[in-house]
Motif scaffolding. Sequence first.
Motif: not given
Length: 293
Positions: A9, A11, A14-15, A68, A98-99
Amino acid sequence: MSIEVIIKNGQLFKKPLQISDLTMGKYAYGSLDGSWRNTGELVEGYNVLYNPNRIGRGIEFSWSNNVKDEIELRVNFISTKYDMDMFYEVIRNILHVWKAKSFVHDGETYHEEDLDELCRLQKGLNLKYMSELKQDGVMTIFGAMFPISVKYDKLANYGITNDEEGYADYLHELQSKDAYYAVPVVYQLNEDEFFGSYSVTATTDTIFPKQAMNPIMATNPKTGGPLECSLFVVTLVSIEKRQAVGRMAFDEFIEKARIMECPEFDETHVFLKGLSEEEIQALAASEHIDPLS
């Protein structure tokens, strides 16, 4: 042989992934039971993602209730081109969700712009691997729905002729049948022996083995070695009565139910059209010995 990808991930906050980030509105999933049959359930640990319109081997993915930080995906060789396409499509989608700027592919770092070329190369290697299968006999392919027995030379021919579509058609045709894949339920016969019981249920189409087989990869709890059954039986089940109505030795069932006259399913199974209630009752009432009585 397989291809393994790990995506981390990217981000700041974190999503967690949702299962819809993998299914993308068109793919299905399920975990595999101890006999490698798809349960249709999502579990903690490894699951299989597959295309219900082109069922092949699918791709494996690790899952938990809060994915995540990173996710691991795997596609096996001797997969279909649709499995490979799905694999790299899902990777691309997770990168976006998740970019993430990169992913690890068999230990090497790659980026989104590499996906198309990786997919092309791995499809070619997959066909090459199939074409070089030289063994005699039968191979068990663990499909997205259940195991399939295929001759090595048949698999090799798909690779040699680059027949990606034919191979995909073959796996999908078998796995799209609405039928029960019969495996033995194992019980302890005595201190040192086990027996396996196959079930045949009235009106239920069944993928039935030509000969009794020990459970795949089952372990003897006492010795730690492969589990082997000393006896196999077939239990006859009535839907109307909601109970077992008879039991006979496996080989006797093969003869009385004319199993070898059924259409062939794969190299080790036949397709047994659902027996009627009357046929089940007739088998139960026929002269035979219950090997467990």
